[in-house]
Design a protein around this motif. Structure first.
Motif, short mmCIF file in Angstrom:
data_model
loop_
_atom_site.label_atom_id
_atom_site.label_comp_id
_atom_site.label_asym_id
_atom_site.label_seq_id
_atom_site.Cartn_x
_atom_site.Cartn_y
_atom_site.Cartn_z
N ASP A 97 2.26 3.68 -15.73
CA ASP A 97 1.52 4.91 -15.50
C ASP A 97 2.41 5.84 -14.68
O ASP A 97 3.47 5.42 -14.19
CB ASP A 97 0.22 4.62 -14.75
N TYR A 98 2.02 7.09 -14.54
CA TYR A 98 2.83 8.03 -13.78
C TYR A 98 1.96 9.03 -13.04
O TYR A 98 0.81 9.28 -13.38
CB TYR A 98 3.81 8.76 -14.70
N LEU A 99 2.54 9.58 -11.98
CA LEU A 99 1.95 10.67 -11.22
C LEU A 99 2.94 11.83 -11.19
O LEU A 99 4.15 11.60 -11.17
CB LEU A 99 1.65 10.24 -9.78
N VAL A 100 2.43 13.05 -11.18
CA VAL A 100 3.29 14.23 -11.13
C VAL A 100 3.17 14.87 -9.75
O VAL A 100 2.08 15.09 -9.25
CB VAL A 100 2.89 15.24 -12.22
N LYS A 101 4.32 15.15 -9.13
CA LYS A 101 4.33 15.85 -7.84
C LYS A 101 3.95 17.31 -8.02
O LYS A 101 4.36 17.92 -9.01
CB LYS A 101 5.73 15.77 -7.22
N PRO A 102 3.22 17.89 -7.09
CA PRO A 102 2.59 17.24 -5.94
C PRO A 102 1.33 16.52 -6.39
O PRO A 102 0.56 17.05 -7.20
CB PRO A 102 2.25 18.40 -5.00
N PHE A 103 1.10 15.30 -5.91
CA PHE A 103 -0.04 14.52 -6.38
C PHE A 103 -1.10 14.39 -5.29
O PHE A 103 -0.84 14.54 -4.10
CB PHE A 103 0.42 13.13 -6.84
N ASP A 104 -2.31 14.11 -5.74
CA ASP A 104 -3.43 13.88 -4.84
C ASP A 104 -3.38 12.42 -4.40
O ASP A 104 -3.45 11.51 -5.24
CB ASP A 104 -4.74 14.16 -5.60
N PRO A 105 -3.23 12.13 -3.09
CA PRO A 105 -3.13 10.74 -2.64
C PRO A 105 -4.37 9.91 -2.96
O PRO A 105 -4.26 8.68 -3.10
CB PRO A 105 -2.92 10.87 -1.13
N ILE A 106 -5.52 10.56 -3.09
CA ILE A 106 -6.72 9.82 -3.48
C ILE A 106 -6.60 9.37 -4.93
O ILE A 106 -6.92 8.22 -5.27
CB ILE A 106 -7.98 10.69 -3.28
N GLU A 107 -6.12 10.27 -5.80
CA GLU A 107 -5.89 9.89 -7.20
C GLU A 107 -4.85 8.77 -7.27
O GLU A 107 -4.98 7.83 -8.06
CB GLU A 107 -5.42 11.08 -8.01
N MET A 108 -3.80 8.87 -6.46
CA MET A 108 -2.77 7.85 -6.43
C MET A 108 -3.37 6.48 -6.10
O MET A 108 -3.09 5.47 -6.76
CB MET A 108 -1.70 8.22 -5.39
N THR A 109 -4.24 6.45 -5.08
CA THR A 109 -4.87 5.19 -4.68
C THR A 109 -5.75 4.63 -5.80
O THR A 109 -5.75 3.42 -6.06
CB THR A 109 -5.72 5.41 -3.41
N LEU A 110 -6.47 5.50 -6.49
CA LEU A 110 -7.33 5.05 -7.59
C LEU A 110 -6.51 4.50 -8.75
O LEU A 110 -6.89 3.51 -9.38
CB LEU A 110 -8.21 6.21 -8.08
N ARG A 111 -5.37 5.12 -9.02
CA ARG A 111 -4.50 4.63 -10.09
C ARG A 111 -3.92 3.26 -9.73
O ARG A 111 -3.80 2.38 -10.59
CB ARG A 111 -3.39 5.64 -10.38
N VAL A 112 -3.55 3.09 -8.47
CA VAL A 112 -3.06 1.79 -8.01
C VAL A 112 -4.13 0.72 -8.19
O VAL A 112 -3.87 -0.37 -8.72
CB VAL A 112 -2.61 1.87 -6.53
N LYS A 113 -5.35 1.03 -7.78
CA LYS A 113 -6.46 0.08 -7.92
C LYS A 113 -6.68 -0.28 -9.39
O LYS A 113 -6.90 -1.44 -9.74
CB LYS A 113 -7.73 0.66 -7.32
N ALA A 114 -6.65 0.74 -10.26
CA ALA A 114 -6.89 0.51 -11.69
C ALA A 114 -5.80 -0.38 -12.29
O ALA A 114 -6.08 -1.29 -13.08
CB ALA A 114 -6.96 1.84 -12.43
N LEU A 115 -4.54 -0.13 -11.93
CA LEU A 115 -3.44 -0.93 -12.47
C LEU A 115 -3.52 -2.38 -11.98
O LEU A 115 -3.29 -3.31 -12.75
CB LEU A 115 -2.10 -0.32 -12.06
N LEU A 116 -3.86 -2.57 -10.72
CA LEU A 116 -3.99 -3.92 -10.19
C LEU A 116 -5.16 -4.66 -10.82
O LEU A 116 -5.07 -5.85 -11.12
CB LEU A 116 -4.15 -3.89 -8.67
N LYS A 117 -6.25 -3.95 -11.04
CA LYS A 117 -7.42 -4.56 -11.68
C LYS A 117 -7.09 -4.99 -13.10
O LYS A 117 -7.45 -6.09 -13.54
CB LYS A 117 -8.59 -3.58 -11.68
#
Length: 223
Positions: A97-117
């Protein structure tokens, strides 16, 4: 507690990411360049890597390729705004998955959770076709003492085809299943990965990836 490796040469971004991930109860390891990140990968039990594309010594694309040679952990890549080529290169290298700068740190955290799940729910992913076992966790094709090591997208392609032996998949279907609906590349990505996969399993004559002209690809095991 999952351990997240954050590789970015910008100390302020690393600090921001650490703050949000630690608030979400993750352990964070920071690396200021690609070589340091690769060293930590060998020393630590990392659950997910969050990697910036532009880094000194070893950039994010090279780092992702190196990680994929030894691990199938989820990788979240950070790209510069508007750099679609970074996204394409990232997916080809093995990012999830990827994030584009500047990114929302809340969205970043949700993407991390989704990938780990997703990673946890798919633990110990193994399928068999003919006399072969395809291990998606170890990125291997195994028959007796013969082991073929694949890169992540190659193994995911083979794994997906092997779950439905004989079924024809279009390039569009494979892109959606392996790279996701947000993938911005083209159909040639599938062709390139199929070509590389065929080269790696060419000494396994019982496994055959067939090209169905005008349609797509199918995998069959010949006993």
């Amino acid at each position: 507690m999952a351990t997240i490796l954050v590789a970015d040469d910008d100390a302020h971004i690393r600090k921001l990411i650490r703050l949000y991930l630690e608030n979400a109860s993750y352990k964070v390891i920071e690396a200021c360049d690609g070589k340091e990140a690769l060293l930590y990968m060998k020393q630590q039990d990392v659950s997910l890597a969050l990697i910036d594309v532009m880094m000194p010594k070893l950039d994010g694309i090279q780092l992702t390729k190196s990680i994929r040679e030894q691990s199938s952990i989820p990788i979240l890549m950070i790209t510069a705004k508007g750099e679609s080529k970074d996204k394409i290169n990232g997916f080809n290298a093995g990012t999830d998955d990827y994030l584009v700068k500047p990114f929302d740190p809340i969205e970043m955290t949700l993407r991390v959770k989704a990938l780990l799940k997703r990673s946890d729910s798919g633990s110990h992913q193994v399928t068999t076709i003919g006399a072969y076992t395809i291990d998606l966790d170890r990125l291997q094709v195994i028959k007796d003492d013969d082991v073929v090591v694949l890169k992540k997208k190659e193994c995911e392609l083979l794994f997906h085809l092997a779950k439905f032996p004989g079924k024809i998949f279009t390039r569009e279907q494979l892109i959606e299943s392996i790279w996701g609906i947000d993938f911005t590349g083209d159909d040639r990505t599938v062709d390139v990965h199929i070509k590389r996969l065929r080269e790696k399993i060419r000494h396994l004559p019982e496994l055959s990836i067939k090209t169905v002209r005008g349609l797509g690809y199918a995998l069959e095991a010949m006993n």
